[in-house]
Design a protein around this motif. Structure first.
Motif, mmCIF file in Angstrom:
data_model
loop_
_atom_site.group_PDB
_atom_site.id
_atom_site.type_symbol
_atom_site.label_atom_id
_atom_site.label_comp_id
_atom_site.label_asym_id
_atom_site.label_seq_id
_atom_site.Cartn_x
_atom_site.Cartn_y
_atom_site.Cartn_z
ATOM 1 N N ARG A 33 7.939 -10.809 -6.212
ATOM 2 C CA ARG A 33 7.095 -12.086 -5.629
ATOM 3 C C ARG A 33 5.617 -11.691 -5.572
ATOM 4 N N GLY A 34 5.242 -10.546 -5.680
ATOM 5 C CA GLY A 34 3.788 -10.223 -5.832
ATOM 6 C C GLY A 34 3.331 -10.023 -4.410
ATOM 7 N N LEU A 35 4.037 -9.469 -3.370
ATOM 8 C CA LEU A 35 3.739 -9.351 -1.913
ATOM 9 C C LEU A 35 3.612 -7.804 -1.669
ATOM 10 N N PRO A 36 2.906 -7.629 -0.643
ATOM 11 C CA PRO A 36 2.791 -6.367 -0.119
ATOM 12 C C PRO A 36 4.239 -5.853 0.482
ATOM 13 N N VAL A 37 4.347 -4.646 0.726
ATOM 14 C CA VAL A 37 5.629 -4.412 1.310
ATOM 15 C C VAL A 37 5.466 -3.146 2.430
ATOM 16 N N MET A 38 6.128 -3.251 3.479
ATOM 17 C CA MET A 38 6.056 -2.295 4.555
ATOM 18 C C MET A 38 7.125 -1.727 4.787
ATOM 19 N N VAL A 39 7.542 -0.206 4.325
ATOM 20 C CA VAL A 39 8.426 0.572 4.179
ATOM 21 C C VAL A 39 8.586 1.035 5.825
ATOM 22 N N ALA A 40 9.564 0.727 6.308
ATOM 23 C CA ALA A 40 10.089 1.126 7.782
ATOM 24 C C ALA A 40 10.991 2.356 7.662
ATOM 25 N N VAL A 41 10.395 3.386 7.910
ATOM 26 C CA VAL A 41 11.312 4.837 7.943
ATOM 27 C C VAL A 41 12.011 4.911 9.318
ATOM 28 N N ARG A 42 13.321 4.775 9.153
ATOM 29 C CA ARG A 42 14.113 5.120 10.476
ATOM 30 C C ARG A 42 14.874 6.427 10.727
ATOM 31 N N GLU A 43 14.818 7.118 9.506
ATOM 32 C CA GLU A 43 15.416 8.458 9.711
ATOM 33 C C GLU A 43 15.188 9.047 8.073
ATOM 34 N N GLY A 44 15.112 10.519 8.202
ATOM 35 C CA GLY A 44 14.847 11.090 6.838
ATOM 36 C C GLY A 44 13.240 11.349 6.618
ATOM 37 N N ASP A 45 13.071 12.193 5.623
ATOM 38 C CA ASP A 45 11.620 12.153 4.929
ATOM 39 C C ASP A 45 11.242 11.083 4.371
ATOM 40 N N PRO A 46 10.146 10.404 4.664
ATOM 41 C CA PRO A 46 9.658 9.226 3.865
ATOM 42 C C PRO A 46 9.527 9.397 2.473
ATOM 43 N N ARG A 47 9.260 10.416 1.865
ATOM 44 C CA ARG A 47 9.332 11.073 0.333
ATOM 45 C C ARG A 47 10.225 10.725 -0.416
ATOM 46 N N ARG A 48 11.633 10.405 0.251
ATOM 47 C CA ARG A 48 12.662 10.055 -0.397
ATOM 48 C C ARG A 48 12.455 8.729 -1.111
ATOM 49 N N PHE A 49 11.401 8.130 -0.677
ATOM 50 C CA PHE A 49 11.370 6.756 -1.054
ATOM 51 C C PHE A 49 10.373 6.787 -2.363
ATOM 52 N N ALA A 50 9.891 7.907 -2.941
ATOM 53 C CA ALA A 50 8.911 7.935 -3.776
ATOM 54 C C ALA A 50 9.210 7.218 -5.132
ATOM 55 N N HIS A 51 10.345 7.296 -5.576
ATOM 56 C CA HIS A 51 11.004 6.616 -6.728
ATOM 57 C C HIS A 51 11.175 5.228 -6.500
ATOM 58 N N ALA A 52 11.454 4.805 -5.378
ATOM 59 C CA ALA A 52 11.527 3.103 -5.379
ATOM 60 C C ALA A 52 10.005 2.657 -5.318
ATOM 61 N N ALA A 53 9.096 3.459 -4.714
ATOM 62 C CA ALA A 53 7.771 3.126 -4.345
ATOM 63 C C ALA A 53 7.067 3.102 -6.060
ATOM 64 N N ARG A 54 7.462 3.915 -6.903
ATOM 65 C CA ARG A 54 6.888 4.039 -8.323
ATOM 66 C C ARG A 54 7.498 2.656 -8.887
ATOM 67 N N ASN A 55 8.716 2.252 -8.830
ATOM 68 C CA ASN A 55 9.337 1.149 -9.347
ATOM 69 C C ASN A 55 8.569 -0.212 -8.772
ATOM 70 N N TYR A 56 8.056 0.001 -7.613
ATOM 71 C CA TYR A 56 7.534 -1.430 -6.839
ATOM 72 C C TYR A 56 6.134 -1.408 -7.615
ATOM 73 N N PHE A 57 5.426 -0.452 -7.925
ATOM 74 C CA PHE A 57 4.148 -0.710 -8.398
ATOM 75 C C PHE A 57 4.309 -1.101 -10.078
ATOM 76 N N ASP A 58 5.303 -0.227 -10.742
ATOM 77 C CA ASP A 58 5.580 -0.850 -12.022
ATOM 78 C C ASP A 58 5.924 -2.294 -12.131
ATOM 79 N N HIS A 59 6.563 -2.782 -11.064
ATOM 80 C CA HIS A 59 7.075 -4.225 -11.078
ATOM 81 C C HIS A 59 5.963 -5.226 -10.932
ATOM 82 N N PHE A 60 5.152 -4.537 -10.120
ATOM 83 C CA PHE A 60 3.920 -5.556 -9.650
ATOM 84 C C PHE A 60 2.866 -5.764 -10.785
#
Length: 345
Positions: A190-217
């Motif tokens: 959708r071309g929108l900024p994203v806010m990742v809410a980290v409720r538990e665990g190390d935020p760095r585990r979302f690194a792969h999903a973030a890379r995909n976000y930038f690729d799709h953007f």
């Protein structure tokens, strides 16, 4: 991608009930003190302040835009937004009108972040099936995005201008994500900024999903991809003092959530382990918290970081101390670290 010159830092609150001595009803004291916390956030140099929306026990903010309007009258610079608004149960037109009004009153400082809703309370109150929240959210998000971009109603046969029109063109719209690849990819599509809410665990585990976000953007060359990290935490003078002050409130929150979701009780040993350098909790002295923030921002390519500065019924004095340390000690450390090349490992 996340240089010190680009990075922004803010404070988020869910408006948890705070019982202040001699302040009357909890809702009165909580909301009046929340406004003071926002004013303090601007005074210590933070870039934005966000207020969550909840409709159940333990929280006092059900209409964030009203609180943010009060804050707008007491501040001049800091951006004001939701953390987050529950779009699944709201009419997009009305939500846009309310936040366009906030944008006008604040001189273009309104930020709107929306999500499907994490708690069942409001769905039960309205008789809406909680299991249907995501399909409802996805449909209403498309409607809200069209409103933000066109400033016209989307449901009539002949488009009509929406009043008032936001000062910002377009008004900032972000989507909340639990960090899963699916939610982040849909935000990018959708071309929108994203806010990742980290409720538990190390935020760095979302690194792969973030890379995909930038690729799709990349399919939106005229828009700016942006990741905000939202993490709960408490900053103390030392690790021992931060643990001692935060533990009763962390235990309170985990006990309440655990009872609702069938979790095992959090032990003090687990809490202590989670607050070490390799642990997920942002609880400790400024140096430790700053290092964890830098590692997480770099791993996800985040340019914005929000500390959820309240934990359970933590009193006003601890909340203001948390905000002050974030703005005056942690943020300068993080910016200084971001100016330096990232260390391997």
């Amino acid at each position: 991608m996340n240089s010190a010159s680009e990075a922004q830092f803010g404070a988020h609150t869910f408006g948890e009930t705070v019982k202040a001595a001699g302040a009357g009803r909890p809702s009165v004291s909580t909301l009046s003190l929340l406004v003071e916390q926002a004013v303090l956030s601007e005074q210590v140099g933070l870039d934005f302040f966000g207020v969550g929306e909840h409709h159940g026990p333990g929280f006092e903010v059900s209409q964030p835009d009203l609180i943010l309007a009060a804050i707008a009258g007491r501040t001049d610079r800091i951006r004001l937004g939701t953390a987050v608004g529950v779009l699944s149960v709201q009419e997009p037109l009305f939500m846009y009108e309310r936040f366009a009004t906030l944008d006008v009153l604040s001189g273009g400082r309104a930020d709107l972040a929306v999500g499907p809703g994490a708690f069942a309370d409001i769905f039960e109150m309205l008789g809406v099936d909680y299991a249907h929240r995501v399909p409802l959210y996805e449909r209403r998000l498309d409607e809200l995005l069209e409103l933000v971009e066109s400033h016209t109603s989307v449901g009539s046969t002949s488009p009509r201008p929406v009043i008032p029109r936001a000062v910002s063109d377009p008004m900032t719209l972000r989507v909340a994500s639990s960090g899963t690849e699916g939610t982040m990819t849909r935000a990018a599509e959708r071309g929108l900024p994203v806010m990742v809410a980290v409720r538990e665990g190390d935020p760095r585990r979302f690194a792969h999903a973030a890379r995909n976000y930038f690729d799709h953007f990349r399919r939106h060359p005229h828009r700016q991809a942006e990741v905000t990290l939202h993490v709960s935490g408490f900053i103390g003078d030392s690790l021992d003092s931060a643990r001692r002050l935060a533990w009763p409130y962390v235990r309170e929150v985990m006990s309440t959530l655990g009872a609702r979701r069938g979790w095992d009780p959090l032990t003090k040993a687990q809490f202590d382990e989670a607050t070490t350098l390799g642990g997920p909790m942002l609880i400790g002295p400024p140096e430790l918290v700053a290092e964890k923030i830098v590692r997480s921002m770099r791993a996800l390519g985040a340019t914005r970081f929000a500390l959820k500065y309240g934990i359970g019924s933590m009193p006003h004095e601890l909340l203001t101390a948390n905000i002050t340390r974030l703005g005056t000690q942690v943020v300068p450390m993080v910016k200084a670290s971001l100016r330096e090349p990232a260390r391997s490992g």
